[in-house]
Design a protein around this motif. Structure first.
Motif, PDB file in Angstrom:
ATOM      1  N   TRP A  68      -9.432 -45.714 -70.965  1.00 15.07           N
ATOM      2  CA  TRP A  68      -9.354 -45.637 -69.494  1.00 15.07           C
ATOM      3  C   TRP A  68     -10.258 -44.946 -68.796  1.00 15.07           C
ATOM      4  N   GLU A  69     -11.344 -45.120 -67.443  1.00 15.91           N
ATOM      5  CA  GLU A  69     -11.744 -44.045 -67.053  1.00 15.91           C
ATOM      6  C   GLU A  69     -11.700 -42.224 -67.055  1.00 15.91           C
ATOM      7  N   ILE A  70     -12.076 -41.682 -67.061  1.00 17.20           N
ATOM      8  CA  ILE A  70     -11.626 -40.071 -66.692  1.00 17.20           C
ATOM      9  C   ILE A  70     -11.652 -40.216 -65.055  1.00 17.20           C
ATOM     10  N   GLU A  71     -12.132 -40.504 -64.903  1.00 14.99           N
ATOM     11  CA  GLU A  71     -11.140 -40.656 -62.830  1.00 14.99           C
ATOM     12  C   GLU A  71      -9.978 -41.156 -62.944  1.00 14.99           C
ATOM     13  N   GLY A  72      -9.934 -41.714 -63.713  1.00 11.72           N
ATOM     14  CA  GLY A  72      -8.199 -42.233 -63.810  1.00 11.72           C
ATOM     15  C   GLY A  72      -7.970 -43.493 -63.869  1.00 11.72           C
ATOM     16  N   GLN A  73      -8.983 -44.684 -63.905  1.00 11.54           N
ATOM     17  CA  GLN A  73      -8.208 -45.893 -63.784  1.00 11.54           C
ATOM     18  C   GLN A  73      -8.510 -46.650 -65.168  1.00 11.54           C
ATOM     19  N   ILE A  74      -7.297 -46.717 -65.035  1.00 15.20           N
ATOM     20  CA  ILE A  74      -6.838 -47.254 -66.512  1.00 15.20           C
ATOM     21  C   ILE A  74      -6.648 -49.054 -66.853  1.00 15.20           C
ATOM     22  N   PHE A  75      -7.943 -49.674 -67.523  1.00 13.58           N
ATOM     23  CA  PHE A  75      -8.566 -50.964 -67.066  1.00 13.58           C
ATOM     24  C   PHE A  75      -7.183 -52.127 -68.483  1.00 13.58           C
ATOM     25  N   PRO A 120       3.509 -37.863 -60.949  1.00 12.53           N
ATOM     26  CA  PRO A 120       4.320 -36.732 -60.204  1.00 12.53           C
ATOM     27  C   PRO A 120       3.081 -35.667 -59.884  1.00 12.53           C
ATOM     28  N   PRO A 121       3.252 -35.847 -58.598  1.00 12.17           N
ATOM     29  CA  PRO A 121       2.411 -34.093 -57.591  1.00 12.17           C
ATOM     30  C   PRO A 121       2.358 -33.076 -58.788  1.00 12.17           C
ATOM     31  N   GLU A 122       3.822 -32.572 -59.755  1.00  6.23           N
ATOM     32  CA  GLU A 122       4.145 -31.238 -59.659  1.00  6.23           C
ATOM     33  C   GLU A 122       2.940 -31.340 -60.878  1.00  6.23           C
ATOM     34  N   TRP A 123       2.685 -32.313 -61.551  1.00  3.64           N
ATOM     35  CA  TRP A 123       1.854 -32.920 -63.213  1.00  3.64           C
ATOM     36  C   TRP A 123       0.724 -32.772 -62.566  1.00  3.64           C
ATOM     37  N   HIS A 124      -0.139 -32.954 -61.569  1.00  4.57           N
ATOM     38  CA  HIS A 124      -1.433 -33.183 -60.827  1.00  4.57           C
ATOM     39  C   HIS A 124      -2.388 -31.707 -62.032  1.00  4.57           C
ATOM     40  N   ASP A 125      -1.569 -30.575 -61.702  1.00  2.00           N
ATOM     41  CA  ASP A 125      -2.394 -29.222 -62.627  1.00  2.00           C
ATOM     42  C   ASP A 125      -3.157 -29.726 -63.544  1.00  2.00           C
ATOM     43  N   VAL A 126      -1.419 -30.243 -64.399  1.00  2.00           N
ATOM     44  CA  VAL A 126      -2.132 -30.973 -65.990  1.00  2.00           C
ATOM     45  C   VAL A 126      -3.203 -31.430 -66.460  1.00  2.00           C
ATOM     46  N   ASP A 127      -2.962 -32.763 -65.259  1.00  2.00           N
ATOM     47  CA  ASP A 127      -4.313 -33.698 -65.637  1.00  2.00           C
ATOM     48  C   ASP A 127      -5.332 -33.004 -65.117  1.00  2.00           C
ATOM     49  N   ALA A 128      -5.329 -32.159 -64.256  1.00  2.00           N
ATOM     50  CA  ALA A 128      -6.771 -31.531 -63.356  1.00  2.00           C
ATOM     51  C   ALA A 128      -7.207 -30.642 -65.447  1.00  2.00           C
ATOM     52  N   MET A 139      -8.153 -33.851 -75.379  1.00  2.00           N
ATOM     53  CA  MET A 139      -7.734 -33.292 -75.030  1.00  2.00           C
ATOM     54  C   MET A 139      -5.695 -33.406 -75.664  1.00  2.00           C
ATOM     55  N   ASN A 140      -5.653 -32.139 -76.416  1.00  2.39           N
ATOM     56  CA  ASN A 140      -4.433 -32.209 -76.872  1.00  2.39           C
ATOM     57  C   ASN A 140      -3.237 -32.753 -76.329  1.00  2.39           C
ATOM     58  N   PRO A 141      -2.406 -32.828 -77.635  1.00  5.48           N
ATOM     59  CA  PRO A 141      -1.328 -33.703 -76.702  1.00  5.48           C
ATOM     60  C   PRO A 141      -0.435 -32.706 -76.015  1.00  5.48           C
ATOM     61  N   SER A 142       0.394 -33.297 -75.257  1.00  3.89           N
ATOM     62  CA  SER A 142       0.840 -32.601 -73.908  1.00  3.89           C
ATOM     63  C   SER A 142       2.295 -33.564 -73.573  1.00  3.89           C
ATOM     64  N   GLU A 143       2.896 -32.255 -72.886  1.00  3.78           N
ATOM     65  CA  GLU A 143       3.951 -33.678 -72.160  1.00  3.78           C
ATOM     66  C   GLU A 143       3.423 -33.664 -70.799  1.00  3.78           C
ATOM     67  N   LYS A 144       4.168 -34.673 -70.490  1.00  2.00           N
ATOM     68  CA  LYS A 144       4.009 -34.484 -68.383  1.00  2.00           C
ATOM     69  C   LYS A 144       5.157 -35.895 -68.252  1.00  2.00           C
ATOM     70  N   GLU A 145       5.192 -36.134 -67.317  1.00  2.00           N
ATOM     71  CA  GLU A 145       6.238 -37.208 -66.474  1.00  2.00           C
ATOM     72  C   GLU A 145       4.859 -38.490 -66.320  1.00  2.00           C
ATOM     73  N   TYR A 146       5.550 -39.367 -66.168  1.00  2.00           N
ATOM     74  CA  TYR A 146       5.041 -40.843 -65.816  1.00  2.00           C
ATOM     75  C   TYR A 146       6.040 -41.584 -64.979  1.00  2.00           C
ATOM     76  N   PHE A 147       5.556 -42.262 -63.681  1.00  2.00           N
ATOM     77  CA  PHE A 147       6.215 -43.074 -62.915  1.00  2.00           C
ATOM     78  C   PHE A 147       6.854 -44.366 -63.590  1.00  2.00           C
ATOM     79  N   ARG A 148       7.399 -45.159 -63.022  1.00  5.56           N
ATOM     80  CA  ARG A 148       7.644 -46.135 -63.734  1.00  5.56           C
ATOM     81  C   ARG A 148       7.649 -46.989 -62.364  1.00  5.56           C
ATOM     82  N   LYS A 149       7.627 -48.661 -62.584  1.00  5.29           N
ATOM     83  CA  LYS A 149       7.172 -48.827 -61.773  1.00  5.29           C
ATOM     84  C   LYS A 149       7.962 -49.346 -60.284  1.00  5.29           C
TER      85      LYS A 149
END
Length: 605
Positions: A235-242, A271-279, A291-301
């Protein structure tokens, strides 16, 4: 690299010195060669001048002696040769002050003598003999001057030839030094060439090994990427996964077409509530590159959520791309939920078992309980009868009746308290922490077991320290621990001889800020090889035992932040001790919340 540099500097200095001295030698050598050539020209000129003078002397003297014209050459030819050579000599010795002076003096003498000789020749008929003698004397003076100058030039020539020989020796030394320096330079150049060749060969080998390692690492990374054990994304640090492997695409439910179309983006997947963790993770990547391993959630398709653990690292200090590792936590979360449910069920089972254990223990104390209840009831009946008697007296003694009624109330309250304690032990109520005086709790339990103690002829004593602060415990659970330990001690002493059955219960405060409760019996004692197994679930030394009493006791004590253990009593018997902290343990759930972990705490001494 310093030694070669120093050696090279020394060799360069030697070469420079050799070149300087060589230049000096060449200049001196040229000067000496020119000086020798000059001296030889002077000597040749002097020799020619001497020859001309000798010829002139022979011609004029023969003529003066014989007056024969054949001795004379053409008039003035010899004189002109003498003058020309004399002038050439003066030019040659102009740089030598002494020789220049001599040459000038000789030129004057020659000029004067030639004039005199010419005069003699013109008047030779009258005095030919005397003129010849005079001319001879004049020529002798000239020859003497020529010899002086020739001797001086020969002396200079010898000195310069000696200097030339010295220069030849210096040339040999310079050539030898130059050869040595050149040889040293050649050796140094050869050594440096070998070192450079070795360095390049080593660098080449290292580069080959590095390329090989890089290729091997790339193969390993590619195998990891293609193995699809965990999700891997680029990925790029801005968020794009290529770039992503199939494992990640399965996690989020997307396909290769979505990836190629650029639909995979960290912000959109999170999800929006995990954006602070991403930041915070992005800040860590920018600052430290990892980036040390941490838990979060992803939206599936399909819009559902999936728990994941993600970690990552940047490719380089100045790169804005990195790799991320994504682990699907769905199975783990499901297992944790099942574990929590199993723990809840186990805790409930343990609570039911603890309740059954209390009911069973109270069943054994039926006689003692009956005695504890019947004693205040009998006293109340007696006091009621006495009150009736006081009322029937003439006149009625109302003061005594009032006192008797107070006794009846006190006996009734005592019986009620006993029943309440029994009801609390029997009732399967949820645990509740409260402030409990440990000494009072000990006395309440000993009161319930008094009948069992008397029946088994056990001498039970207490030694309770005064002024102990209260402890935050569940009263029912604490009484269950005391009850179990007292009953176990009584049963252990049944086989002992009467008079030696003693049970001592003590309370005290230790140095670690806890209260220690000890029960010392004089039974058969403990098997040292099996002490550690006493608190294991389902382990018992009694034929009718279930093997759960001590395990439950230990789990209760540890749930309150304390410790339960057993040691040998001297000279015989066993000591069971447990501690209770004065400060409540907030991190441990009250009551039987930790009974579910009783098995995990055991065995333990």
């Amino acid at each position: 690299m310093r030694p070669p540099i120093l050696v090279s500097a020394v060799l360069v200095a030697l070469l420079a010195a050799t070149g300087f001295f060589g230049l000096r030698y060449w200049q001196e050598r040229q000067a000496v060669i020119l000086a020798i050539e000059h001296d030889r020209q002077v000597l040749e000129t002097l020799d020619r001048l001497r020859t001309i003078i000798i010829d002139l002397d022979g011609e004029r003297r023969g003529y003066l002696l014989t007056l024969d014209p054949s001795y004379l050459k053409a008039y003035g030819v010899s004189d002109e040769n003498v003058r020309r050579e004399s002038q050439g000599l003066q030019a040659l010795v102009a740089s030598d002050p002494l020789q220049s002076l001599r040459a000038a003096h000789m030129a004057l003498i020659i000029s004067a003598k030639l004039r005199e000789i010419d005069e003699m020749v013109k008047t030779a008929a009258g005095a030919s003999g005397l003129a010849a003698l005079a001319m001879i004397r004049a020529m002798d003076d000239i020859r003497t001057q020529i010899d002086l100058m020739a001797d001086h030039e020969r002396y200079l020539l010898v000195d310069r030839e000696r200097h030339a020989d010295a220069l030849d020796q210096r040339r040999t030394w310079l050539i030898t030094t130059a050869v040595i320096v050149i040889a040293a330079f050649a050796a140094m150049a050869f050594a440096l060439a070998r070192l450079e060749a070795t360095r390049r060969r080593k660098a080449t080998e290292e580069n080959i090994q590095l390329y090989s390692d890089i290729e091997e690492r790339d193969r390993k990374i590619r195998r990891l990427f293609d193995s699809n054990i965990i999700g891997i994304i680029i990925w790029e640090i801005e968020g794009q996964i290529f770039e992503a492997n199939d494992a990640f695409l399965r996690i989020v439910g997307y396909d290769r077409e979505d990836l190629a179309a650029g639909r995979l983006d960290r912000t959109g997947l999170t999800p929006p509530e995990w954006h602070d963790v991403d930041a915070r993770n992005v800040a860590s990547l920018r600052a430290h590159g990892i980036m040390n391993p941490s838990e979060k959630e992803y939206f599936r398709k399909d819009g559902t959520r999936i728990p994941v653990m993600i970690g990552g690292a940047m490719f380089g200090e100045h790169s804005n791309q990195g790799v991320g590792f994504v682990l699907d936590l769905t199975g783990l979360k499901r297992a944790e939920a099942e574990a929590r449910e199993n723990e809840r069920r186990y805790r409930e089972a343990m609570m039911e078992l603890a309740h059954a254990n209390r009911v069973s223990t109270l069943g054994q104390l039926t006689a003692s309980i009956a005695h504890e209840i019947s004693q205040p009831i009998a006293a109340a009946v007696t006091n009621a009868q006495a009150g009736l008697d006081w009322l029937g007296a003439q006149p009625s003694n109302l003061k005594q009746v009032q006192q008797t009624l107070d006794y009846i109330i006190s006996d009734g309250m005592r019986a009620s308290e006993v029943i309440d304690r029994i009801r609390g032990l029997i009732k399967n109520a949820p645990p509740k922490r409260e402030s409990v005086q440990i000494n009072r709790a000990v006395l309440e339990v000993t009161a319930l077991t008094r009948g069992e103690v008397l029946k088994n002829r056990v001498a039970m004593r207490t030694r309770l320290e005064d002024g102990l602060p209260p402890v935050q415990v569940d009263r029912v659970q604490l009484q269950q621990v005391l009850l179990n330990l007292i009953i176990n001690a009584i049963e252990a002493m049944r086989g002992a001889a009467e008079g030696s059955r003693e049970l001592l219960i003590t309370t005290a405060r230790d140095g670690s800020g806890s209260i220690v409760v000890s029960l010392r019996d004089t039974g058969p004692g403990l098997d040292p090889t099996k002490v550690d197994r006493l608190f294991e679930p389902l382990y018992t030394t009694k034929p009718e035992g279930m093997g759960m009493g001590l395990a439950i006791c230990r789990s209760i004590v540890e749930a309150h932040g304390g410790r339960l253990w057993a040691t040998a009593n001297e000279p015989r018997g066993a000591i069971f001790q447990f501690t209770l902290p004065l400060e409540p343990v907030e991190t441990i759930p009250s009551g039987h919340a930790s009974l579910a972990s009783a098995g995990s705490h055991l065995p333990r001494s």
